[in-house]
Scaffold this motif. Structure first.
Motif, short mmCIF file in Angstrom:
data_model
loop_
_atom_site.label_atom_id
_atom_site.label_comp_id
_atom_site.label_asym_id
_atom_site.label_seq_id
_atom_site.Cartn_x
_atom_site.Cartn_y
_atom_site.Cartn_z
N TRP A 3 0.85 -1.19 0.00
CA TRP A 3 0.00 0.00 0.00
C TRP A 3 0.89 1.24 0.00
CZ3 TRP A 3 0.46 -3.08 4.38
CH2 TRP A 3 1.09 -2.47 5.49
N GLN A 4 0.33 2.34 -0.43
CA GLN A 4 1.04 3.62 -0.38
C GLN A 4 0.48 4.52 0.70
OE1 GLN A 4 -0.17 2.54 -3.52
NE2 GLN A 4 1.84 1.66 -4.05
N ALA A 30 -4.98 4.72 4.21
CA ALA A 30 -6.38 4.84 3.80
C ALA A 30 -6.76 3.75 2.80
CB ALA A 30 -6.63 6.23 3.20
N GLN A 31 -5.79 3.28 2.04
CA GLN A 31 -6.08 2.22 1.08
C GLN A 31 -6.47 0.93 1.79
OE1 GLN A 31 -2.56 1.95 -1.30
NE2 GLN A 31 -2.89 3.92 -2.32
N LEU A 32 -5.89 0.69 2.96
CA LEU A 32 -6.23 -0.52 3.71
C LEU A 32 -7.68 -0.48 4.20
CD1 LEU A 32 -2.96 -0.90 5.82
CD2 LEU A 32 -3.61 -2.13 3.74
N ILE A 33 -8.22 0.70 4.34
CA ILE A 33 -9.61 0.84 4.80
C ILE A 33 -10.58 0.85 3.61
CG2 ILE A 33 -11.22 2.29 6.07
CD1 ILE A 33 -8.82 3.35 7.67
N LEU A 85 -9.37 7.50 -2.16
CA LEU A 85 -8.06 7.25 -2.73
C LEU A 85 -7.48 8.51 -3.38
CD1 LEU A 85 -8.59 3.72 -4.34
CD2 LEU A 85 -7.57 4.28 -2.14
N PHE A 86 -8.32 9.25 -4.08
CA PHE A 86 -7.84 10.50 -4.70
C PHE A 86 -7.44 11.51 -3.64
CE2 PHE A 86 -10.58 9.58 -8.64
CZ PHE A 86 -9.50 9.01 -9.30
N GLY A 98 -3.10 13.05 -2.84
CA GLY A 98 -2.70 14.38 -3.29
C GLY A 98 -3.46 14.89 -4.48
N ALA A 99 -4.70 14.45 -4.69
CA ALA A 99 -5.50 14.90 -5.83
C ALA A 99 -6.86 15.37 -5.35
CB ALA A 99 -5.65 13.79 -6.86
N PRO A 100 -6.91 16.46 -4.55
CA PRO A 100 -8.21 16.92 -4.04
C PRO A 100 -9.15 17.36 -5.15
CG PRO A 100 -6.49 18.56 -3.65
CD PRO A 100 -5.80 17.33 -4.12
N ASP A 101 -8.59 17.86 -6.26
CA ASP A 101 -9.43 18.27 -7.38
C ASP A 101 -10.20 17.09 -7.95
OD1 ASP A 101 -9.00 21.18 -8.82
OD2 ASP A 101 -10.05 19.74 -10.09
#
Length: 975
Positions: free
Chosen positions: A599-600, A603-606, A641-642, A646-649
């Motif tokens: 994972w990076q 949050a991905q684990l959830i 995931l976004f 680092g992709a709030p947009d």
């Protein structure tokens, strides 16, 4: 030259209006432009003939090396004179041909002048890519001209046939152009011909180019479209099918001959097909009774003659061919115009109904005799000079032992005899006095109606008398080719055009063809050839019809097998192709690189397990709405995931899309059974599960292999500085959408507009528009939402509730009183009344802040769309009409128009399309400010997105509501 090309693009747009004002006299105005182009070409003649070739260039697509380049050498100069000179005369002729007519004349005049411009550019362009564009433009414009009488089935069939045949040849030619440009490394035609590439690929490319040329010039087996095109008005036949369009293929052969005449298949192909076409057209012309069809098959025959001479590939043959090209344009357009006069005055072209016109119309008859003499090669016309030159050149080749010289000579002699025969048949049919046929009453036409054919006939005669002066005009092109083919000795001296070369063999052969032609005409009359059955049981036109029927039946079979109306079948087909294609590519690769991390982000684990579980539960769900909600969970997982990557947009856009999608699904599900499988049970669930798993596994492997295959640094690392330096914004995503990749966004906007139109067309039965806004607008008392009064339904319609009136309940929303009590929520009305304006302000903030902060036109438009969704949910279709007092189509059109203007406006000032500009300054209270013009483009995106949401709500929401409220036996019509 570029100025004239631009004028040919603009002036036709004004002609329909001009015709509506002054009628057919507008053709005089239209004739001015080609006349000026003709004069311009005449003024350039000294430079062209001296070898100082005029050249103009405008870089059009620099990245591909494509430019608007115009180059006037001798060949281009001659074709320019033909296209513009004959074009101007034909346009003047149209003033009399269409006198008293207005319907469709405006469009006809515009298309005819536009065609003249396309031909002008085609014969002068030096860029072979632009040439193919103009080539196809002439096909499309000729389709419109041939189909002028669109109410007639014959005209429609003829136009479609010409379009299909010439466009098919053009597509084949396009492949040849691509191959030739790739091999030559340039699209400049003059550069390719100056240093022609060689090799098998080049030979194939040239062969494909010849296919396009032969189809355009109606050479066998493509000859059948030209006689059918006679369904067009006579000016079209005179211009397109005698002087201009059919010359495009001949021009291409002449243009390529100096460089590629020695290609192995060149002479066998052109001489064989050219000779056969000449004989076939001449023979068929003797079987026709319609004057126009006699000339049509005669044109086919003459085009075969031209193909042989210009394709033979020697200096004298080329001189004969280019002289014949000029003479053919003059005599054949003259004859077509004469037929137009006869048809207009007598309403018939049947030679069995015409008798005794020679004495009644001596001027027209004289012009016709001169033109036919030139066509048959009778001294002292220009046609005689061209014919004698052709016979002399082929005689030299035949005497030298060239087998193709012998074939060409025999074919040309026989073809010339047939030409003389059908020429005599034309004169006898049009002007002769026939036994048993009453003398035709001839109403004299206006003198202006005869001016064009008389001038063309006079030119055929005068140029023949001064042919020795014409020789220096045409010889420079012929000098580009060798004096003889391989193995044949060169002539003792270069041949030159002249009216009299003495008692040479070519003269006697020419006289022999005239005598033989007269004998053939006598034999045809005696045997009544036109009444006999055709020689072969089928024709090329029959083969064309059989091919069309086969295509229709094949399409019906394919449609019946694959277009079943089953969405699962369509989706399954797409997925199968995806798995097979991508799987094959993956298995064929012998080198996989993969860099996998557990994972990076925590949050991905959830989110990942939740998304997986939601996907599995969605497959197992039995209720439709439950399945839709579970699918939305996977989309919301992507939001997490976004946001954590680092992709709030993207996260903001994704959550808005999921919300709007959920609403759309909810609107659709209202008309479907609540539970899945109640009407149509899913079939083959195991196969679907296997296919779904295969798609997921394939896409996972593609992602792993693609990311692991990267060897260089990703381009995305350079985007932040590019976004700031070029786009003057810190939001990389938004700057990319409206600036760096604006063309992509333009295409996406087009897709959105098409999608909205498609959705609306499926729901609105007869009319896409609705009048909810107009109905609700009549009930408004003031502009502000809070000051509007609720609607009250009365016997005479809907009106606003009066002050103090107690007959209807008070409502927080304008249409609150229209909602059924069981469906009404006072709490929801209060919340929406409080939040609606705030949400709209937030959408505007996202629009203008998106250049530097999360947001942009797409996100802002979705937020505004959500506000409209809230109004619709709370107050129904009447509230939606009050909230959006405009038609969705106007918003879509306005947004698309703004985006297009942002692309085109910079071009008017010499900048690239979608070029953005920055304005900045300082204000006393506000401080430093900046404005980037790409924000205007973002406004267009904003309006398109709002229009899309509104269109979906109006169609799937308001219109479905309205239709569901109609009585069962009522007719459903558009609002």
């Amino acid at each position: 030259m570029l100025i004239f090309l631009g004028a040919f693009t603009v002036v036709p747009l004004l002609l329909p209006w001009l015709v509506s004002r002054i009628g057919a006299r507008a053709f005089y105005v239209a004739a001015v432009l080609p006349a000026l182009a003709f004069v311009h070409a005449v003024l350039l003649a000294p430079a062209v003939l001296a070898g100082d070739i005029p050249f103009e260039e405008y870089s059009w697509i620099p990245a591909l090396g494509v430019s608007l380049s115009m180059r006037m050498d001798v060949l281009g100069w001659l074709l320019t004179l033909v296209v513009t000179g004959v074009g101007a005369l034909v346009l003047v002729y149209c003033r009399w041909y269409f006198r008293g007519k207005t319907r469709g004349v405006g469009q006809f005049s515009a298309v005819l002048l536009g065609f003249a411009g396309a031909m002008y550019g085609l014969v002068l362009t030096d860029d072979i890519v632009v040439l193919i564009m103009l080539w196809e433009a002439t096909s499309v414009l000729s389709y419109l001209l041939i189909g002028y009488y669109h109410a007639r089935a014959a005209s429609r069939r003829a136009a479609l046939q010409a379009l299909l045949v010439t466009t098919l040849g053009g597509l084949v030619m396009l492949i040849g152009v691509v191959l030739l440009v790739v091999q030559a490394g340039t699209s400049s035609l003059s550069s390719i011909l100056a240093a022609p590439p060689t090799g098998t690929v080049v030979d194939i490319a040239v062969l494909l180019l010849l296919v396009g040329a032969l189809s355009k010039s109606a050479i066998f087996p493509f000859h059948f479209w030209l006689p059918g095109a006679m369904a067009a008005p006579t000016p079209v036949s005179a211009y397109l099918h005698a002087a201009a369009m059919v010359k495009a293929g001949i021009y291409l052969v002449a243009r390529l001959a100096p460089a590629f005449a020695d290609t192995p298949f060149w002479r066998p192909t052109l001489i064989t097909l050219g000779v056969f076409t000449m004989l076939l057209g001449g023979f068929q012309a003797l079987r026709e009774r319609d004057l126009k069809r006699i000339l049509a098959f005669g044109t086919v025959s003459q085009l075969g003659f031209l193909t042989v001479m210009l394709g033979y590939g020697t200096r004298d043959a080329a001189l004969a061919g280019i002289t014949l090209l000029l003479s053919h344009a003059l005599f054949k357009s003259c004859l077509f115009l004469v037929v137009g006069v006869i048809d207009r005055q007598l309403s018939t072209r049947d030679i069995g109904e015409l008798s005794g016109l020679a004495r009644q119309a001596p001027v027209m008859a004289t012009a016709s005799f001169v033109a036919v003499f030139s066509m048959a090669g009778v001294i002292p016309t220009l046609g005689f000079v061209a014919k004698e030159t052709a016979l002399t050149s082929l005689l030299h080749e035949a005497e030298g032992g060239a087998i193709w010289g012998v074939v060409a000579l025999i074919g040309i002699v026989l073809g010339s005899a047939l030409t003389a025969a059908y020429g005599i048949r034309f004169l006898w049919g049009a002007y002769g006095t026939k036994r048993g046929v009453e003398t035709t009453e001839w109403p004299d036409p206006p003198i202006g109606f005869l001016a064009a054919p008389v001038l063309l006939a006079a030119a055929s005669l005068v140029l023949g008398l001064v042919s020795s002066l014409v020789d220096p005009w045409l010889a420079p092109y012929a000098d580009e080719l060798p004096a003889a083919t391989s193995g044949v000795a060169e002539p003792a001296y270069p041949y030159h055009l002249a009216l009299w070369h003495g008692l040479e063999p070519a003269l006697f052969i020419s006289l022999g063809t005239l005598a033989l032609g007269a004998a053939i005409f006598w034999a045809v009359r005696k045997t009544q050839l036109h009444k006999r059955r055709r020689v072969l049981p089928f024709t090329a036109n029959d083969a064309y019809n059989v091919a069309l029927r086969a295509i229709d039946r094949t399409s019906e079979w394919v449609t019946a097998r694959f277009q079943r109306g089953s969405l699962p079948f369509y989706v399954g087909t797409i997925f199968v192709v995806l798995v097979v294609a991508e799987g094959t590519a993956l298995l064929a690769s012998n080198e996989w690189r993969a860099q996998l991390d557990a994972w990076q982000s925590p949050a991905q684990l959830i989110s990942a397990p939740i998304m997986i579980a939601a996907g599995i539960l969605a497959v197992r769900a039995r209720k439709r709405y439950t399945g839709v909600a579970l699918v939305s969970v996977t989309g919301l997982g992507m939001v997490v995931l976004f946001a954590t990557s680092g992709a709030p947009d993207l996260a903001l856009t994704q959550v808005l899309i999921e919300t709007v999608t959920l609403v759309v699904f909810a609107l659709v599900l209202r008309r479907l059974p609540a539970r899945m499988g109640e009407q149509n049970e899913s079939v083959a669930p195991l196969a679907r599960a296997i296919l779904g798993a295969g798609v997921g596994l394939t896409m996972a492997l593609v992602a792993v292999v693609a990311t692991g295959a990267r060897q260089d640094l990703p381009i995305s690392l350079a985007w932040p500085p590019l976004a700031y330096e070029i786009g003057h914004g810190r939001n990389v995503v938004n700057v990319a959408l409206v600036d760096l990749r604006g063309w992509d966004t333009m295409g996406e906007l087009s897709v959105l507009v098409l999608a909205a139109t498609g959705v609306a067309s499926l729901v609105f039965i007869t009319d896409r528009s609705d009048n909810l806004a107009r109905r609700s607008g009549t009930a408004r008392s003031r502009v502000g939402l809070g000051r509007r009064r609720p609607l009250v339904e009365t016997d005479s319609g809907v009106r606003a509730q009066r002050v103090g009136e107690t007959g209807a309940p008070r409502a927080w929303l304008i249409s609150g009183a229209k909602v059924q009590p069981e469906n009404r929520s006072i709490l929801l009305e209060i919340i929406i009344r409080v939040l609606f304006h705030s949400i709209m302000i937030v959408s505007l903030y996202l629009l203008f802040a998106g250049h530097n902060l999360p947001g942009g036109g797409f996100a802002g438009g979705l937020v505004a769309g959500m506000a409209l969704v809230m109004r619709y949910i709370a107050g129904g279709r009447w509230e939606l009409g009050a909230a959006a007092p405009t038609d969705a189509g106007r918003l879509l059109g306005a947004g698309m128009a703004i985006a297009v203007l942002c692309a085109l406006t910079p071009m008017l000032f010499g900048f690239a399309p979608l070029q953005s500009f920055t304005f900045e300054g300082d204000l006393p209270l506000i401080g430093h400010w900046e404005f980037v013009t790409s924000t205007i483009f973002d406004v267009g995106v904003y309006l398109v997105v709002i229009g899309l949401v509104l269109d979906v709500l109006r169609s799937l929401g308001a219109e479905v509501d309205r239709q569901s409220q109609l009585p069962e036996d009522a007719e459903v019509v558009g609002s």
